[in-house]
Design a protein around this motif. Structure first.
Motif, short mmCIF file in Angstrom:
data_model
loop_
_atom_site.label_atom_id
_atom_site.label_comp_id
_atom_site.label_asym_id
_atom_site.label_seq_id
_atom_site.Cartn_x
_atom_site.Cartn_y
_atom_site.Cartn_z
N GLY A 1 -5.67 -1.38 4.26
CA GLY A 1 -5.86 -2.49 3.34
C GLY A 1 -6.47 -2.04 2.04
O GLY A 1 -6.67 -0.85 1.82
N MET B 1 3.49 11.58 -10.05
CA MET B 1 2.88 12.91 -10.24
C MET B 1 3.93 14.00 -10.22
O MET B 1 3.96 14.90 -11.04
N LEU C 1 2.67 1.74 -3.22
CA LEU C 1 1.79 2.24 -4.29
C LEU C 1 1.58 3.74 -4.13
O LEU C 1 1.68 4.50 -5.11
N ALA C 2 1.33 4.16 -2.87
CA ALA C 2 1.11 5.59 -2.63
C ALA C 2 2.33 6.40 -3.01
O ALA C 2 2.25 7.45 -3.66
N ALA D 1 -5.51 5.60 -2.98
CA ALA D 1 -4.28 5.07 -2.36
C ALA D 1 -4.15 5.58 -0.93
O ALA D 1 -3.77 4.83 -0.02
N ILE D 2 -4.51 6.86 -0.71
CA ILE D 2 -4.45 7.42 0.64
C ILE D 2 -5.45 6.72 1.55
O ILE D 2 -5.13 6.31 2.67
N VAL E 1 -4.98 8.59 -6.58
CA VAL E 1 -4.08 8.96 -5.47
C VAL E 1 -4.88 8.98 -4.16
O VAL E 1 -4.43 8.48 -3.13
N TRP F 1 0.15 20.83 -18.03
CA TRP F 1 1.08 20.73 -16.89
C TRP F 1 1.90 21.98 -16.71
O TRP F 1 2.29 22.32 -15.60
N TRP G 1 -6.61 3.86 1.17
CA TRP G 1 -6.09 2.50 1.30
C TRP G 1 -5.15 2.43 2.50
O TRP G 1 -5.24 1.56 3.35
N VAL G 2 -4.26 3.42 2.57
CA VAL G 2 -3.31 3.47 3.68
C VAL G 2 -4.05 3.71 5.00
O VAL G 2 -3.79 3.04 6.00
N SER H 1 0.82 -1.21 0.00
CA SER H 1 0.00 0.00 0.00
C SER H 1 0.85 1.25 0.00
O SER H 1 0.65 2.18 -0.78
N VAL H 2 1.85 1.25 0.91
CA VAL H 2 2.72 2.42 1.03
C VAL H 2 3.49 2.62 -0.26
O VAL H 2 3.62 3.72 -0.80
N THR I 1 2.78 6.48 -6.79
CA THR I 1 1.82 7.36 -7.43
C THR I 1 2.21 8.82 -7.25
O THR I 1 2.21 9.61 -8.20
#
Lengths: 370, 571
Positions: free
Chosen positions: B565, A21, A13-14, B557-558, B554, B357, B560-561, A10-11, A17
């Motif tokens: 899980g 960026m 992946l974060a 993902a946060i 993103v 960008w 998730w953390v 998880s970490v 990502t």
């Protein structure tokens, strides 16, 4: 152990990502601004020490916030400002006409962070809020705009440009329809355009509604609105989305549109072109400094620049917009730059009772606009 | 039967207070209700006060709006149609999932959730490139294959059917999420028993599965109906060419006129507010005794059920329609110099990406969005947990307080988001708040918007676990906080994960309210996208839509953390 490895994933992946960026952001930061051209005239010329104090204070503020609904405020315009005043960051926020005035109404009583300078087409708002606007203190107003009929409320707001609205055509689609001519307002009513015509009805933007009021007169009067409705035009909220559909061929002809928007797509290879409909009917671009500006000195410097040859060339030099000033007064200017023709119609965004009735009873009714 | 069950559901000895008196507990929950009212009700009260001040005039001007009846009718048609599409397809997908081969179950359970990550504005833009009458890619192919004639059609996304279907497709994931979670949590013992007794899969579904899914179905139908009633993005972007207006877009148009007639805007939204309240009350009545649906299973959902590869087809088909096709169209347009109505790889360029960008606003907007999201999560998750506990009938919350909390927690769903944006702007720009131009204002708006979504998954999870574990903890001497930390949180962790993911998705995709509460110096990705839609080109809009998707990922993902899980799996 299983939980630990999942957490690690998880970490990872974060981090990946976020890293991607940042990397992408870094890659994209190298874009160079467009060359803006400009004028050799010093916008602060004749201002004296008092004006220099304002400029110094503006540099300390370091930022000016512009709210605009004008297509002339684009990347080239911003680049020209950055070249003239590199120490003062220009923050631009583009809004549709109604949203812009709503935002301003919310800001003016709250003492909150917001606009410093505005360019709008809604004269009623400017008139209703005259006491909330601040007259320019820089030298450009007196030097270049003395006696101009486009200066209002003792200079508290100034017409800095006129946007000539016309039609856009997709040349490929037009050829499929037999290349009917599109040079006048009446040409928009040709029966071949049934189902292939797009319009921006301008609902909620009085200046745009006025444009249609005058355009309808050129088309042949009130009956023309009925004939326009019979062509079952596709409706668009803003010229930019109409231009996109013109480029793709979803519609063959579209009105109204803005030269700059059409030209930008044509430059990328889109088979479209802007057509100036005669006589030219323009909408106003009016600039003012607001009384609640958090960067009042930077706002004054910006307004002064806008009123100077440098700002006028940045805004109107491409010819997409028309300058209210006579070209000789501006010194050396691009060959594309044009003044508002004598006798041309520049709508003011103030609907007369006759126009209000026309908009409600005819325009909205025939075209089934909410 | 229902009455009997209601009687048996009255609080037992274990529900009685152990540490504090009912009066003290009542005061604590009343404080929560007060906090909710301050957050949610105050902006609406300020807005509706304008309507009341000018009621006769506002009603007169409202009635004079051309086609007012048509606006309300279209709102109802779109809401009913898209809710029907979403409920049928979402429930169908959840049922199909129970029938997929076991080794594929985990992957297949993720697929119907993936469309939630797709911003609706991106979905709409993608489908407009696919199904524009003349230049839509699919329409071109269909005409080439002899389906349809002339140079237009046969399909048109800019139509009532297009709006209903697309809204339904977007909302399907919500229904699937609630129904599937409910099915998974309850196990398959009852269905397996029905099958063992000779019931066909269809009869088992109708007589066992469907009744057990009632809480999830009622919740999801109510939420989807409210979302559909207040739907803004799809009708705004697809309804204009064919003059289809709903209440949200009509309010938006009123607010875009100068001078803005807030009284008319507020009056237009009143029927939606009333319908929303009725929906909430009906939902509350339908689920008044959550004990009837308590059934936690340790067995796999699929044990004892017949599986088939055919069950994969609808699931994969939904993913293709909701994500792959519009995403493909968006990627194609983002790489094209302009939208030409054709996919031409030879013209592909990264110029649009570089241009977007290199705009300093883009990175700033993404940073602000992520920052606001984090703070929103920190506020919303504990607050929504407290509200969920208050909404459980088994907790010692006075009925009147519970009713108020319930209505307050859902009221934001009843209002058109365009109107909420103005309510936030006027409330928080003025004294004593003066938050305009700050991230705090964005966060306050996001908290208000996301609370209804954060509550439901936690409430659903709390409902399903029943009161026994918490009661055992209390009887063993643990306090409320200890019970929540050691018992409730671990048991409803999946619900918390879903809440976090939903908040993430809503915040990352939001653009209507963001437009009003953000300032030029404090933009979020949604307001930037709106600016680009108004002023930019199709490729730039496509790039920003894809960036919005990236921000969502993103955010996931946060969450998730935070959830510890795989959030998507837990959804």
């Amino acid at each position: 152990m299983k939980f630990f490895s999942r957490k690690c994933r998880s970490v990872a992946l974060a981090v990946l990502t976020a890293g991607a960026m940042v990397f992408t952001a870094g890659c994209g930061s190298g874009g160079a601004p467009a060359d803006a051209g400009g004028s050799v005239a010093d916008p602060g010329e004749g201002g004296g020490p008092a004006w220099q104090t304002v400029v110094d204070a503006a540099n300390k503020e370091g930022q000016v916030v512009l709210y605009s609904n004008s297509d002339g405020v684009n990347a080239a315009f911003e680049a020209a400002w950055a070249k003239a005043y590199p120490g003062i960051k220009l923050v631009v926020s583009k809004y549709a006409s109604g949203e812009l005035t709503t935002k301003l109404d919310a800001e003016k009583g709250g003492g909150v962070v917001g606009a410093d300078v505005i360019t709008v087409s809604t004269k009623p708002w400017l008139d209703a809020n005259l006491n909330s606007l601040v007259a320019p203190t820089g030298p450009a107003l007196g030097k270049y705009w003395g006696g101009s009929r486009y200066v209002y409320g003792d200079g508290r707001y100034v017409l800095v440009a006129a946007t000539p609205l016309g039609a856009g055509v997709n040349t490929e689609q037009l050829a499929k329809l037999g290349n009917p001519p599109v040079t006048t307002y009446k040409d928009l009513l040709q029966p071949q355009f049934k189902g292939a015509l797009g319009i921006v009805p301008g609902t909620g933007a009085p200046a745009a509604e006025q444009w249609w009021f005058y355009a309808a007169k050129e088309m042949g009067g009130d009956s023309a609105v009925g004939r326009l409705a019979d062509l079952q035009p596709r409706l668009y909220t803003v010229p930019a989305t109409l231009a996109t559909d013109l480029a793709s061929g979803e519609v063959a002809v579209g009105a109204y549109n803005v030269k700059g928007t059409i030209d930008a797509l044509a430059a990328k290879g889109a088979p479209i072109k802007f057509v100036t409909l005669e006589p030219v009917i323009s909408t106003p671009v009016t600039a003012a400094v607001v009384g609640w500006a958090k960067n009042p000195n930077a706002a004054q410097v910006f307004q002064n620049w806008l009123l100077s040859p440098g700002g006028q060339i940045a805004l109107n030099g491409s010819g997409s917009l028309l300058t209210p000033l006579e070209l000789p007064a501006l010194g050396s200017v691009p060959s594309t730059m044009r003044s508002i023709p004598t006798g041309a119609t520049v709508v003011d965004g103030v609907l007369t009772p006759e126009q209000k009735t026309w908009v409600t009873d005819l325009w909205k009714s025939k075209l089934r606009l909410g | 039967m229902t009455k009997l069950q209601e009687r048996t559901a009255k609080p037992g000895p274990a529900d009685r207070p152990t540490r504090s008196s009912p009066r003290t507990a009542g005061r604590q929950w009343a404080l929560l209700a007060l906090a909710m009212a301050a957050l949610i009700l105050w902006p609406l009260v300020k807005l509706q006060a304008r309507v009341v001040d000018d009621l006769p005039g506002a009603l007169g001007r409202m009635v004079a709006i051309p086609g007012l009846g048509r606006i309300y009718l279209d709102t109802v048609i779109i809401a009913a149609g898209s809710t029907a599409v979403a409920v049928v397809s979402g429930t169908g997908l959840a049922w199909c999932l129970t029938r997929v081969p076991r080794r594929l179950y985990k992957w297949m359970s993720l697929l119907p959730i993936v469309p939630l990550l797709m911003p609706s504005v991106a979905s709409v833009q993608g489908w407009s490139y696919l199904l524009s009458p003349r230049t839509g890619i699919i329409n071109r192919y269909l005409r080439e294959w002899g389906i349809g004639s002339g140079d237009s059609g046969p399909l048109d996304v800019y139509s009532m059917a297009g709006i209903i279907l697309l809204t339904g497709i977007i909302l399907t994931s919500f229904v699937f999420m609630f129904v599937s979670a409910s099915l998974r949590q309850r196990g398959a013992e009852l269905e397996a028993a029905a099958a063992a007794c000779g019931a066909s899969p269809g009869r088992t579904f109708l007589t066992v599965t469907l009744p057990m899914m009632r809480p999830a179905l009622v919740y999801s139908t109510a939420i989807v109906l409210l979302l559909a009633l207040g739907q803004f993005t799809v009708p705004l972007l697809l309804g204009t060419p064919d003059r289809i207006d709903v209440v949200s877009t009509a309010v938006y148009k009123v607010s875009a006129d100068y001078p803005v007639d807030y009284s008319v805007g507020g009056a237009l939204a009143v029927p939606l507010l009333l319908v929303g309240l009725v929906v909430i009350l009906v939902q509350r009545r339908a689920l008044r005794d959550e004990r009837r649906y308590v059934s936690v299973s340790a067995r796999s959902r699929q044990v004892g059920l017949t599986t088939s590869r055919w069950a994969l087809v609808p699931i994969v088909g939904y993913l293709v329609v909701a994500v792959i096709l519009p995403l493909g169209a968006l990627v194609s347009v983002s790489l094209s110099p302009f939208w030409s109505g054709r996919i031409s790889p030879s013209t592909f360029t990264l110029d649009n990406w570089v241009s977007v960008w290199s705009d300093r606003n883009t990175v700033g907007a993404i940073t602000t969005t992520l920052y606001a999201l984090l703070i929103t999560l920190v506020i919303v998750l504990p607050l929504s947990y407290l509200v969920s506990v208050a909404l459980l009938r088994r907790t010692r919350v006075p009925g009147s307080v519970r009713l108020i909390v319930d209505i307050l927690s859902s009221i934001a769903l009843c209002m058109p988001v365009s109107l909420l944006g103005f309510a936030f702007l006027f409330t928080y720009s003025e004294a004593p708040f003066r938050l305009y131009g700050t991230t705090a204002m964005v966060v306050v708006a996001y908290v208000t918007l996301t609370i209804p979504f954060a509550i439901r998954p936690q409430l659903s999870a709390l409902t399903a676990i029943g009161p026994e574990y918490a009661e055992a903890s209390r009887i063993s001497g643990a306090g409320s906080l200890g019970t929540a930390r050691r018992i409730s949180f671990p048991l409803i962790r999946s619900g918390l994960g879903v809440s976090a993911a939903l908040v993430t998705i809503i915040v990352a995709h939001e653009f209507t309210v963001s437009l009003m509460v953000t300032s030029p110096t404090r933009r979020v990705i949604g307001s930037l996208l709106y600016d680009e839609t108004i002023n930019g080109s199709a490729p730039d809009v496509a790039v920003l839509s894809l960036l919005m998707l990236a921000v969502t990922l993103v955010g996931i993902a946060i969450s998730w953390v935070i959830a510890g899980g795989n959030t998507v799996d837990k959804i």
